[in-house]
Write a protein that holds these residues in place. Sequence first.
Motif, PDB file in Angstrom:
ATOM      1  N   CYS A 156       0.791  -1.285  -0.010  1.00  0.00           N
ATOM      2  CA  CYS A 156      -0.019  -0.199   0.040  1.00  0.00           C
ATOM      3  C   CYS A 156       0.777   1.302  -0.189  1.00  0.00           C
ATOM      4  CB  CYS A 156      -0.889  -0.019   1.233  1.00  0.00           C
ATOM      5  SG  CYS A 156      -2.449  -1.206   1.227  1.00  0.00           S
ATOM      6  N   VAL A 157       2.045   1.241   0.635  1.00  0.00           N
ATOM      7  CA  VAL A 157       2.756   2.309   0.852  1.00  0.00           C
ATOM      8  C   VAL A 157       3.477   2.351  -0.629  1.00  0.00           C
ATOM      9  CG1 VAL A 157       4.972   3.355   2.014  1.00  0.00           C
ATOM     10  CG2 VAL A 157       3.514   2.326   3.406  1.00  0.00           C
ATOM     11  N   GLY A 158       3.786   1.397  -1.391  1.00  0.00           N
ATOM     12  CA  GLY A 158       4.410   1.376  -2.410  1.00  0.00           C
ATOM     13  C   GLY A 158       3.499   1.989  -3.651  1.00  0.00           C
ATOM     14  N   GLY A 159       2.021   1.673  -3.354  1.00  0.00           N
ATOM     15  CA  GLY A 159       1.133   2.149  -4.342  1.00  0.00           C
ATOM     16  C   GLY A 159       0.861   3.527  -4.322  1.00  0.00           C
ATOM     17  N   VAL A 160       1.077   4.190  -2.979  1.00  0.00           N
ATOM     18  CA  VAL A 160       1.148   5.757  -2.775  1.00  0.00           C
ATOM     19  C   VAL A 160       2.091   6.336  -3.274  1.00  0.00           C
ATOM     20  CG1 VAL A 160       1.179   7.507  -1.042  1.00  0.00           C
ATOM     21  CG2 VAL A 160      -0.391   5.450  -0.660  1.00  0.00           C
ATOM     22  N   LEU A 161       3.479   5.560  -3.257  1.00  0.00           N
ATOM     23  CA  LEU A 161       4.647   6.310  -3.795  1.00  0.00           C
ATOM     24  C   LEU A 161       4.644   6.257  -5.398  1.00  0.00           C
ATOM     25  CD1 LEU A 161       7.448   4.692  -1.302  1.00  0.00           C
ATOM     26  CD2 LEU A 161       6.444   7.018  -1.368  1.00  0.00           C
ATOM     27  N   GLY A 162       4.081   5.307  -5.869  1.00  0.00           N
ATOM     28  CA  GLY A 162       4.128   5.172  -7.421  1.00  0.00           C
ATOM     29  C   GLY A 162       2.902   6.277  -7.688  1.00  0.00           C
ATOM     30  N   ALA A 163       1.923   6.432  -7.255  1.00  0.00           N
ATOM     31  CA  ALA A 163       1.118   7.519  -7.723  1.00  0.00           C
ATOM     32  C   ALA A 163       1.543   8.954  -7.912  1.00  0.00           C
ATOM     33  CB  ALA A 163      -0.265   7.261  -6.821  1.00  0.00           C
ATOM     34  N   LEU A 164       2.245   8.968  -6.719  1.00  0.00           N
ATOM     35  CA  LEU A 164       2.961  10.351  -6.203  1.00  0.00           C
ATOM     36  C   LEU A 164       4.232  10.569  -7.347  1.00  0.00           C
ATOM     37  CD1 LEU A 164       3.745  10.304  -2.395  1.00  0.00           C
ATOM     38  CD2 LEU A 164       2.311  12.166  -3.725  1.00  0.00           C
ATOM     39  N   ALA A 165       4.766   9.566  -7.769  1.00  0.00           N
ATOM     40  CA  ALA A 165       5.812   9.721  -8.911  1.00  0.00           C
ATOM     41  C   ALA A 165       5.049  10.005 -10.221  1.00  0.00           C
ATOM     42  CB  ALA A 165       6.652   8.271  -8.880  1.00  0.00           C
ATOM     43  N   LEU A 166       4.092   9.557 -10.305  1.00  0.00           N
ATOM     44  CA  LEU A 166       3.279   9.747 -11.629  1.00  0.00           C
ATOM     45  C   LEU A 166       2.791  11.300 -11.543  1.00  0.00           C
ATOM     46  CD1 LEU A 166       2.260   8.699 -14.427  1.00  0.00           C
ATOM     47  CD2 LEU A 166       0.306   7.822 -13.166  1.00  0.00           C
ATOM     48  N   LYS A 167       2.066  11.519 -10.536  1.00  0.00           N
ATOM     49  CA  LYS A 167       1.560  12.819 -10.424  1.00  0.00           C
ATOM     50  C   LYS A 167       2.759  13.930 -10.505  1.00  0.00           C
ATOM     51  CE  LYS A 167      -0.520  16.005  -7.010  1.00  0.00           C
ATOM     52  NZ  LYS A 167      -1.608  16.392  -7.617  1.00  0.00           N
ATOM     53  N   ALA A 168       3.944  13.709 -10.243  1.00  0.00           N
ATOM     54  CA  ALA A 168       5.219  14.670 -10.510  1.00  0.00           C
ATOM     55  C   ALA A 168       5.530  14.636 -11.799  1.00  0.00           C
ATOM     56  CB  ALA A 168       6.471  14.080  -9.542  1.00  0.00           C
ATOM     57  N   VAL A 169       5.298  13.767 -12.952  1.00  0.00           N
ATOM     58  CA  VAL A 169       5.841  13.894 -14.096  1.00  0.00           C
ATOM     59  C   VAL A 169       4.653  14.279 -15.092  1.00  0.00           C
ATOM     60  CG1 VAL A 169       7.744  12.113 -13.581  1.00  0.00           C
ATOM     61  CG2 VAL A 169       5.601  11.197 -14.373  1.00  0.00           C
ATOM     62  N   VAL A 170       3.281  14.149 -14.646  1.00  0.00           N
ATOM     63  CA  VAL A 170       2.101  14.449 -15.660  1.00  0.00           C
ATOM     64  C   VAL A 170       1.745  15.699 -15.383  1.00  0.00           C
ATOM     65  CG1 VAL A 170       1.521  11.970 -15.900  1.00  0.00           C
ATOM     66  CG2 VAL A 170       0.449  13.282 -14.433  1.00  0.00           C
ATOM     67  N   ASN A 171       1.183  16.620 -16.594  1.00  0.00           N
ATOM     68  CA  ASN A 171       0.542  17.678 -16.268  1.00  0.00           C
ATOM     69  C   ASN A 171      -0.707  17.880 -15.450  1.00  0.00           C
ATOM     70  OD1 ASN A 171      -1.437  17.510 -18.576  1.00  0.00           O
ATOM     71  ND2 ASN A 171       0.222  17.586 -19.653  1.00  0.00           N
ATOM     72  N   SER A 172      -1.273  18.554 -15.052  1.00  0.00           N
ATOM     73  CA  SER A 172      -2.519  18.772 -14.287  1.00  0.00           C
ATOM     74  C   SER A 172      -3.783  18.373 -15.109  1.00  0.00           C
ATOM     75  CB  SER A 172      -2.625  20.067 -13.408  1.00  0.00           C
ATOM     76  OG  SER A 172      -2.773  21.007 -14.365  1.00  0.00           O
ATOM     77  N   SER A 173      -3.704  18.838 -16.576  1.00  0.00           N
ATOM     78  CA  SER A 173      -4.796  18.341 -17.014  1.00  0.00           C
ATOM     79  C   SER A 173      -4.764  16.942 -17.403  1.00  0.00           C
ATOM     80  CB  SER A 173      -4.535  19.157 -18.630  1.00  0.00           C
ATOM     81  OG  SER A 173      -5.447  18.831 -19.344  1.00  0.00           O
ATOM     82  N   LEU A 174      -3.491  16.311 -17.794  1.00  0.00           N
ATOM     83  CA  LEU A 174      -3.761  14.771 -18.003  1.00  0.00           C
ATOM     84  C   LEU A 174      -4.184  14.088 -16.508  1.00  0.00           C
ATOM     85  CD1 LEU A 174      -0.831  14.052 -20.115  1.00  0.00           C
ATOM     86  CD2 LEU A 174      -3.022  13.686 -20.849  1.00  0.00           C
ATOM     87  N   GLU A 175      -3.752  14.600 -15.536  1.00  0.00           N
ATOM     88  CA  GLU A 175      -4.110  13.886 -14.230  1.00  0.00           C
ATOM     89  C   GLU A 175      -5.511  14.110 -13.974  1.00  0.00           C
ATOM     90  OE1 GLU A 175      -3.430  15.133  -9.435  1.00  0.00           O
ATOM     91  OE2 GLU A 175      -2.255  15.955 -10.882  1.00  0.00           O
TER      92      GLU A 175
END
Length: 317
Positions: free
Chosen positions: A142-161
């Motif tokens: 579960c911690v890994g799932g959160v970190l993976g989502a955080l990493a993706l949020k850091a590299v995609v723009n807000s529109s795609l998110e």
Amino acid sequence: MAQINRPTMEEDKVHAFSSPMPLMSEHWKTEEGKKSNPSTLSEVLGLRELFSSQVWRASLAELVGTAVLVFAIDAIVISSIETNISAPNLVLSILVAIIAAILLIATNPVSGGHINPVITFSAALVGIISFSRAAVYIFMQCVGGVLGALALKAVVNSSLEETFSLGGCTLTVVSPGPKGPITVGIETGQALWLEIICTFIFLFASIWMAFDHRQAHAMGKFMVLSIVGIVVGVLVFISTSVTTVKGYAGAGMNPARCLGPALIRGGHLWTGHWVFWVGPTISCLAFYLYVKLIPRQHFHVEGYKHDIFNYVKSLPK
């Protein structure tokens, strides 16, 4: 923790989804050195493993593996739809199968290669790992799932998110309509049944091969883990194709993957989120019941016996 020197036994070999370095209580051995079934509930639950540095260090593979899985799959979800290809769900399914197989093979030597609470919980139910080890693994997943989502949020723009809900597990989305925003997707009941059915098929058609060491020995670890990835990809394709409804992201079959984007993105990702936990839990229990009902000679499990059902049966009347 110092490693106990003892003769190498068959159960010490690393099998898919088993614990690569099982921590057996010395009380489980007879005077002749042979392994016996645990005699107390604490031994069945493996409570010692909650405080074992080996278990927590092995669980790092679960954390990293799940983080990479979430980042990769959610990025694939966004890119396969954003590129406007003719069959995005087919491309998505193939890529999911490949990345799942690769990560299972990569993490297997360290932790047993679960990266999914479904695999971990079912392994604990049938007695391959202890519930204490399962709790540690699921927490780290579960911690890994959160970190993976955080990493993706850091590299995609807000529109795609916003448009693709960070690639998370959704039942519905809000889309613009002729008279204002409308909610499109599938009903909660339909999603729950899809989650239960797809997760059970996942366990029955692939995880079964890894748990049954007769098949695991015959086929080899690489083949078994590759089949698991293929089955995941096929089920992703089926669950996204059978509904053909915009807004439904398909069967999750991995609560940790669904939890990460929900915690980071929030909003409508929490709508019906319980489905992605309750459905797989029911499937794991159904799979365990199936294992208990079939003739014992058709299911060969090696390793330490953490099966609570067997423990209860052995209690003095």
